[in-house]
Design a protein around this motif. Structure first.
Motif, PDB file in Angstrom:
ATOM      1  N   CYS A  15       4.702   4.624  -9.488  1.00  0.00           N
ATOM      2  CA  CYS A  15       4.877   5.041  -8.101  1.00  0.00           C
ATOM      3  C   CYS A  15       4.490   3.918  -7.154  1.00  0.00           C
ATOM      4  O   CYS A  15       5.186   3.644  -6.174  1.00  0.00           O
ATOM      5  N   SER A  19       6.839   1.681  -4.353  1.00  0.00           N
ATOM      6  CA  SER A  19       6.540   2.042  -2.967  1.00  0.00           C
ATOM      7  C   SER A  19       6.924   0.905  -2.023  1.00  0.00           C
ATOM      8  O   SER A  19       7.045  -0.256  -2.423  1.00  0.00           O
ATOM      9  N   ASP A  20       7.121   1.224  -0.756  1.00  0.00           N
ATOM     10  CA  ASP A  20       7.452   0.228   0.256  1.00  0.00           C
ATOM     11  C   ASP A  20       6.314  -0.762   0.448  1.00  0.00           C
ATOM     12  O   ASP A  20       6.547  -1.923   0.776  1.00  0.00           O
ATOM     13  N   CYS A  21       5.101  -0.321   0.259  1.00  0.00           N
ATOM     14  CA  CYS A  21       3.934  -1.184   0.424  1.00  0.00           C
ATOM     15  C   CYS A  21       4.012  -2.381  -0.521  1.00  0.00           C
ATOM     16  O   CYS A  21       3.654  -3.489  -0.151  1.00  0.00           O
ATOM     17  N   CYS A  32      -2.730  -1.954  -1.949  1.00  0.00           N
ATOM     18  CA  CYS A  32      -2.141  -0.764  -1.320  1.00  0.00           C
ATOM     19  C   CYS A  32      -3.058   0.442  -1.486  1.00  0.00           C
ATOM     20  O   CYS A  32      -3.215   1.242  -0.565  1.00  0.00           O
ATOM     21  N   LEU A  40       1.393   4.762   1.873  1.00  0.00           N
ATOM     22  CA  LEU A  40       1.971   5.184   0.598  1.00  0.00           C
ATOM     23  C   LEU A  40       2.654   6.539   0.737  1.00  0.00           C
ATOM     24  O   LEU A  40       2.234   7.375   1.539  1.00  0.00           O
ATOM     25  N   PRO A  41       3.695   6.779  -0.072  1.00  0.00           N
ATOM     26  CA  PRO A  41       4.332   8.097  -0.051  1.00  0.00           C
ATOM     27  C   PRO A  41       3.367   9.192  -0.527  1.00  0.00           C
ATOM     28  O   PRO A  41       2.404   8.923  -1.243  1.00  0.00           O
ATOM     29  N   CYS A  44       2.551   9.347  -4.288  1.00  0.00           N
ATOM     30  CA  CYS A  44       1.561   8.391  -4.805  1.00  0.00           C
ATOM     31  C   CYS A  44       0.143   8.837  -4.467  1.00  0.00           C
ATOM     32  O   CYS A  44      -0.770   8.699  -5.282  1.00  0.00           O
TER      33      CYS A  44
END
Length: 91
Positions: A15, A19-21, A32, A40-41, A44
């Motif tokens: 995850c 993630s975008d991070c 992160c 974080l989503p 996650c």
């Protein structure tokens, strides 16, 4: 670490990697978790909490007889929307 928590830990790693991070901002997964938790989503963040609960359950004497089954049946699929990820049911 107990094999019952290994599935959750692997899912958390996957995850974080997706993630975008990590992907877009180029941060390390550990960075992160420590400094960018709000970015974080939700999935996650939920996996992080479940991993913590699983590790804590390994030390709980009440669960020594029943076993620590908090996440023993979890699978993470990055291509599937978060609402459809398979969380293991206790029944």
């Amino acid at each position: 670490m107990s094999s019952s928590c290994q599935g959750l830990l692997d899912a958390l790693k996957d995850c974080l990697k997706h993630s975008d991070c990590v992907m877009k901002q180029g941060n390390l997964p550990s960075d992160c978790l420590k400094n960018h938790m709000e970015e974080l989503p939700e999935e996650c963040r939920s996996l992080r909490k479940a991993t913590f609960e699983c590790k804590r359950g390994m030390l709980d004497m009440r669960k020594r007889f029943r076993g620590n089954i908090v996440g023993s049946r979890f699978q993470y699929d990055p291509d599937r929307p978060p609402s459809q990820s398979k969380l293991g049911s206790e029944s």
